[in-house]
Motif scaffolding. Structure first.
Motif, PDB file in Angstrom:
ATOM      1  N   SER A   1      48.723  73.740  29.026  1.00 57.46           N
ATOM      2  CA  SER A   1      48.390  72.569  28.212  1.00 57.46           C
ATOM      3  C   SER A   1      47.658  71.522  29.054  1.00 57.46           C
ATOM      4  O   SER A   1      46.755  70.836  28.557  1.00 57.46           O
ATOM      5  CB  SER A   1      49.681  71.973  27.620  1.00 57.46           C
ATOM      6  N   GLY A   2      48.029  71.415  30.334  1.00 54.74           N
ATOM      7  CA  GLY A   2      47.323  70.495  31.216  1.00 54.74           C
ATOM      8  C   GLY A   2      45.860  70.880  31.393  1.00 54.74           C
ATOM      9  O   GLY A   2      44.981  70.017  31.440  1.00 54.74           O
ATOM     10  N   ALA A   3      45.607  72.185  31.476  1.00 52.67           N
ATOM     11  CA  ALA A   3      44.218  72.657  31.585  1.00 52.67           C
ATOM     12  C   ALA A   3      43.434  72.307  30.324  1.00 52.67           C
ATOM     13  O   ALA A   3      42.261  71.904  30.389  1.00 52.67           O
ATOM     14  CB  ALA A   3      44.205  74.168  31.825  1.00 52.67           C
ATOM     15  N   TRP A   4      44.077  72.456  29.166  1.00 51.70           N
ATOM     16  CA  TRP A   4      43.419  72.099  27.893  1.00 51.70           C
ATOM     17  C   TRP A   4      43.190  70.594  27.814  1.00 51.70           C
ATOM     18  O   TRP A   4      42.163  70.124  27.309  1.00 51.70           O
ATOM     19  CB  TRP A   4      44.297  72.563  26.725  1.00 51.70           C
TER      20      TRP A   4
ATOM     21  N   LEU B   1      59.872  80.999  39.050  1.00 47.49           N
ATOM     22  CA  LEU B   1      60.014  79.569  38.739  1.00 47.49           C
ATOM     23  C   LEU B   1      59.292  78.721  39.789  1.00 47.49           C
ATOM     24  O   LEU B   1      58.598  77.757  39.445  1.00 47.49           O
ATOM     25  CB  LEU B   1      61.500  79.200  38.670  1.00 47.49           C
ATOM     26  N   VAL B   2      59.436  79.088  41.057  1.00 49.48           N
ATOM     27  CA  VAL B   2      58.745  78.350  42.123  1.00 49.48           C
ATOM     28  C   VAL B   2      57.223  78.449  41.930  1.00 49.48           C
ATOM     29  O   VAL B   2      56.496  77.456  42.044  1.00 49.48           O
ATOM     30  CB  VAL B   2      59.152  78.899  43.504  1.00 49.48           C
ATOM     31  N   ALA B   3      56.750  79.645  41.618  1.00 48.92           N
ATOM     32  CA  ALA B   3      55.306  79.842  41.430  1.00 48.92           C
ATOM     33  C   ALA B   3      54.802  79.085  40.204  1.00 48.92           C
ATOM     34  O   ALA B   3      53.728  78.467  40.240  1.00 48.92           O
ATOM     35  CB  ALA B   3      55.010  81.334  41.289  1.00 48.92           C
TER      36      ALA B   3
ATOM     37  N   THR C   1      49.825  71.934  40.474  1.00 47.86           N
ATOM     38  CA  THR C   1      48.405  72.028  40.838  1.00 47.86           C
ATOM     39  C   THR C   1      47.520  71.461  39.724  1.00 47.86           C
ATOM     40  O   THR C   1      46.589  70.684  39.976  1.00 47.86           O
ATOM     41  CB  THR C   1      48.026  73.494  41.121  1.00 47.86           C
ATOM     42  N   VAL C   2      47.843  71.859  38.487  1.00 42.32           N
ATOM     43  CA  VAL C   2      47.084  71.326  37.347  1.00 42.32           C
ATOM     44  C   VAL C   2      47.275  69.816  37.251  1.00 42.32           C
ATOM     45  O   VAL C   2      46.316  69.063  37.010  1.00 42.32           O
ATOM     46  CB  VAL C   2      47.530  72.021  36.038  1.00 42.32           C
ATOM     47  N   TYR C   3      48.514  69.383  37.451  1.00 44.37           N
ATOM     48  CA  TYR C   3      48.786  67.934  37.409  1.00 44.37           C
ATOM     49  C   TYR C   3      47.980  67.212  38.494  1.00 44.37           C
ATOM     50  O   TYR C   3      47.396  66.144  38.246  1.00 44.37           O
ATOM     51  CB  TYR C   3      50.283  67.683  37.602  1.00 44.37           C
TER      52      TYR C   3
ATOM     53  N   LEU D   1      41.589  77.492  35.255  1.00 46.65           N
ATOM     54  CA  LEU D   1      43.031  77.251  35.345  1.00 46.65           C
ATOM     55  C   LEU D   1      43.790  78.047  34.274  1.00 46.65           C
ATOM     56  O   LEU D   1      44.893  78.551  34.515  1.00 46.65           O
ATOM     57  CB  LEU D   1      43.324  75.757  35.192  1.00 46.65           C
ATOM     58  N   THR D   2      43.190  78.173  33.106  1.00 50.98           N
ATOM     59  CA  THR D   2      43.834  78.944  32.040  1.00 50.98           C
ATOM     60  C   THR D   2      43.876  80.430  32.400  1.00 50.98           C
ATOM     61  O   THR D   2      44.848  81.130  32.095  1.00 50.98           O
ATOM     62  CB  THR D   2      43.087  78.740  30.705  1.00 50.98           C
ATOM     63  N   ALA D   3      42.827  80.916  33.062  1.00 52.28           N
ATOM     64  CA  ALA D   3      42.823  82.314  33.511  1.00 52.28           C
ATOM     65  C   ALA D   3      43.919  82.558  34.545  1.00 52.28           C
ATOM     66  O   ALA D   3      44.541  83.635  34.557  1.00 52.28           O
ATOM     67  CB  ALA D   3      41.454  82.668  34.105  1.00 52.28           C
TER      68      ALA D   3
END
Length: 293
Positions: free
Chosen positions: A23-26, A140-142, A149-151, A197-199
């Motif tokens: 959602s962050g990428a969008w 979960l860590v990944a 990263t997106v943030y 990022l979505t990929a």
């Protein structure tokens, strides 16, 4: 306390981070650039399928599949979005809606490569080289790292020149162009970042779920869910997608555990509607409006 750290709740935590990242990428496109795309599930699905195909069919590392997926999705994003930039508002959204539908048809019918409706089962071979883990904690860590990263990218853009250009284009494209902003170039850059990022999210999903079929990655519902989380959390804010996913994803997971399809959807829909009515700017936007200056 240990009951909250079983696989079920860990899976909810993983999916919360993954949905927040998607959602962050969008949000980069829609929240900052005003490009309300409904085609994100196509980028997600392509990233997932390329990863799965190169690994299961050709024995190539999923990490190389990830790189290939990023190149293919960004290339397709440019090829498809560029002509759509001439459209505005709902017309742009409708045009992008065609993309995942077309990709689902292709995936269903290109059986030699995608195995069609039967889907692709990814063999369980744990290891860093395959990005497959025995423990959900590793996922979960990944997923958390991907979300952050997106943030971080969103924060960087929010405070930088690109973010200012995008907001100018979103608010008044003609005025932005008259001020010397290359509007098409700005839109292309954010579209490519969002698609890449979505990929990555698709790569993560493939190696986490270990099974893909066309509806599970190209469905329009995925695009809608990605958009809803940003709208609920706060469109055009760095924290909005994370807040939206923190509210809605665990809610859906808990409701799925205790209620059947009908009651679950009714409660989920009521919470969704109530949030939109009480916080029309999204949760983050509403909290900011309440905060004394």
């Amino acid at each position: 306390m240990s009951a909250f750290f079983n696989d079920y709740y860990l899976n909810i935590a993983v999916m919360t981070c993954l949905w927040a990242a998607l959602s962050g990428a969008w949000n980069l496109m829609a929240g900052y650039g005003g490009l309300v795309s409904l085609g994100q599930s196509a980028f997600f699905g392509i990233g997932a399928y390329i990863t799965a195909i190169v690994f299961t069919k050709y024995g190539i590392s999923p990490w190389l599949g990830l790189i290939a997926g990023i190149f293919v999705t960004t290339g397709l994003a440019v090829a498809i979005s560029w002509p759509c930039f001439r459209l505005r508002g709902a017309f742009f959204s409708l045009a992008t809606l065609v993309f995942p539908i077309a990709m689902e048809i292709v995936a269903n019918n290109w059986s030699d490569l995608t195995r069609g409706p039967s889907g692709i089962a990814i063999p369980f071979q744990p290891g860093i080289s395959t990005f497959i883990f025995s423990s959900r904690w590793a996922y979960l860590v990944a997923a958390f790292a991907l979300m952050m990263t997106v943030y971080g990218i969103t924060r960087w853009m929010h405070r930088g020149r690109l973010g200012l250009y995008l907001i100018a284009v979103r608010d008044d494209e003609a005025t932005a162009a008259s001020m010397g902003i290359e509007t098409v170039k700005v839109k292309l850059i954010v579209t490519m970042i969002s698609a890449a990022l979505t990929a990555v999210g698709g790569f993560f999903y493939a190696q986490y779920i270990l099974f893909l079929d066309p509806p599970s990655v190209f469905s329009i519902n995925i695009s809608v869910q990605i958009a809803l989380l940003s709208i609920i959390g706060g469109l055009g804010t760095p924290l909005g997608p994370i807040v939206g996913s923190l509210v809605m994803t665990p809610l859906d997971g808990v409701l799925s555990q205790f209620f059947g399809g009908g009651p679950r959807l009714l409660i989920y829909g009521a919470v969704l509607l109530g949030t939109v009515l009480l916080a029309p700017r999204g949760i983050v936007g509403t909290v900011k409006a309440w905060r004394p200056t």
